[in-house]
Design a protein around this motif. Structure first.
Motif, PDB file in Angstrom:
ATOM      1  N   UNK A   1       0.821  -1.219   0.000  1.00  0.00           N
ATOM      2  CA  UNK A   1       0.000   0.000   0.000  1.00  0.00           C
ATOM      3  C   UNK A   1       0.852   1.265   0.000  1.00  0.00           C
ATOM      4  N   UNK A   2       2.133   1.126   0.152  1.00  0.00           N
ATOM      5  CA  UNK A   2       3.008   2.289   0.126  1.00  0.00           C
ATOM      6  C   UNK A   2       4.375   1.890  -0.420  1.00  0.00           C
ATOM      7  N   UNK A   3       5.025   2.759  -1.118  1.00  0.00           N
ATOM      8  CA  UNK A   3       4.540   4.064  -1.540  1.00  0.00           C
ATOM      9  C   UNK A   3       3.619   3.947  -2.746  1.00  0.00           C
ATOM     10  N   UNK A   4       2.836   4.965  -2.941  1.00  0.00           N
ATOM     11  CA  UNK A   4       1.955   4.964  -4.107  1.00  0.00           C
ATOM     12  C   UNK A   4       2.729   5.472  -5.317  1.00  0.00           C
ATOM     13  N   UNK A   5       2.210   5.204  -6.488  1.00  0.00           N
ATOM     14  CA  UNK A   5       2.876   5.697  -7.697  1.00  0.00           C
ATOM     15  C   UNK A   5       2.624   7.195  -7.895  1.00  0.00           C
ATOM     16  N   UNK A   6       1.840   7.811  -7.014  1.00  0.00           N
ATOM     17  CA  UNK A   6       1.561   9.240  -7.077  1.00  0.00           C
ATOM     18  C   UNK A   6       2.432  10.041  -6.102  1.00  0.00           C
ATOM     19  N   UNK A   7       3.444   9.383  -5.508  1.00  0.00           N
ATOM     20  CA  UNK A   7       4.267  10.057  -4.511  1.00  0.00           C
ATOM     21  C   UNK A   7       5.035  11.220  -5.144  1.00  0.00           C
TER      22      UNK A   7
END
Length: 159
Positions: A59-65
Motif C-alpha cells: 500500500x506504500x509508496x503509491x505511484x503518485x508520490x
C-alpha cells in the motif's frame, strides 16, 4: 560507546515512528488510494515497514508520490535506519540473557503468534501465515502476500 537507557531508546524509537506515521498520513500520495482500512493504521503500518526495512510495496509508496514524499522517505530511512539497526538491535540482543529460552524462546513465540494471528484474522493458511511471518521477521518483505485488515497491519507492525 555510551549505551542509551531503555526508556530513552524507546522514547526515541517512538518519536521516529510517530514522525513517520505523520508523514505517511499528511503527505499526499504516500499511500495508495485504494488501501482500505483506517488511514492512521495504514500510515503507522507504512512507517514501521519502512523503518524496519521490510518494504512490501503493498500500500506504500503509491505511484503518485511527490518529490516531497521521496525526500521525506529518504530522511525517515536515513535517521530511522540508524536507530533501528543500531541501538534497537543492541537492546534486542541483550534480551537473550533475560528471557527464558534465549533467542529461541522469542523466535518461537513470534512465529507461533504470527501463524495464529494471520491465519485467523487475515484468513491465511497456516503455511502462508508462517511464510509471511518469517519473510517479515527477516525483513525480506517480498510483497506477494500481506495483511489486508487494520488488525493484520497492526499485528505486522508490532510482531
Amino acid at each position: 560507546m555510551t549505551q542509551l537507557s531503555t526508556t530513552r531508546l524507546m522514547t526515541m524509537a517512538s518519536a521516529i515512528a510517530t514522525i513517520g506515521t505523520l508523514g505517511f498520513y499528511f503527505i499526499n500520495g504516500m499511500i495508495v488510494d485504494d488501501a482500505g482500512g483506517n488511514p492512521w493504521i495504514n500510515a503507522f503500518y507504512c512507517s514501521i515497514i519502512t523503518l524496519t526495512t521490510v518494504g512490501y510495496g503493498d500500500i506504500c509508496p503509491s505511484d503518485k508520490m511527490s518529490h516531497g514524499g521521496r525526500i521525506f522517505i529518504i530522511a525517515l530511512s536515513f535517521f530511522g535506519l540508524g536507530m533501528f539497526c543500531g541501538p534497537i538491535m543492541d537492546l534486542s540482543s541483550s534480551w537473550k540473557e533475560r528471557i527464558p529460552g534465549g533467542v529461541i524462546g522469542p523466535g518461537i513465540f513470534a512465529l507461533v503468534s504470527g501463524i495464529v494471528l494471520f491465519a485467523h484474522f487475515e484468513d491465511m493458511s497456516a503455511i502462508d501465515a508462517a511464510y509471511f511471518t518469517i519473510i517479515t521477521g527477516t525483513t525480506v518483505g517480498y510483497g506477494d502476500i500481506g495483511p489486508k485488515t487494520d488488525f493484520g497491519r497492526l499485528s505486522t507492525a508490532f510482531l
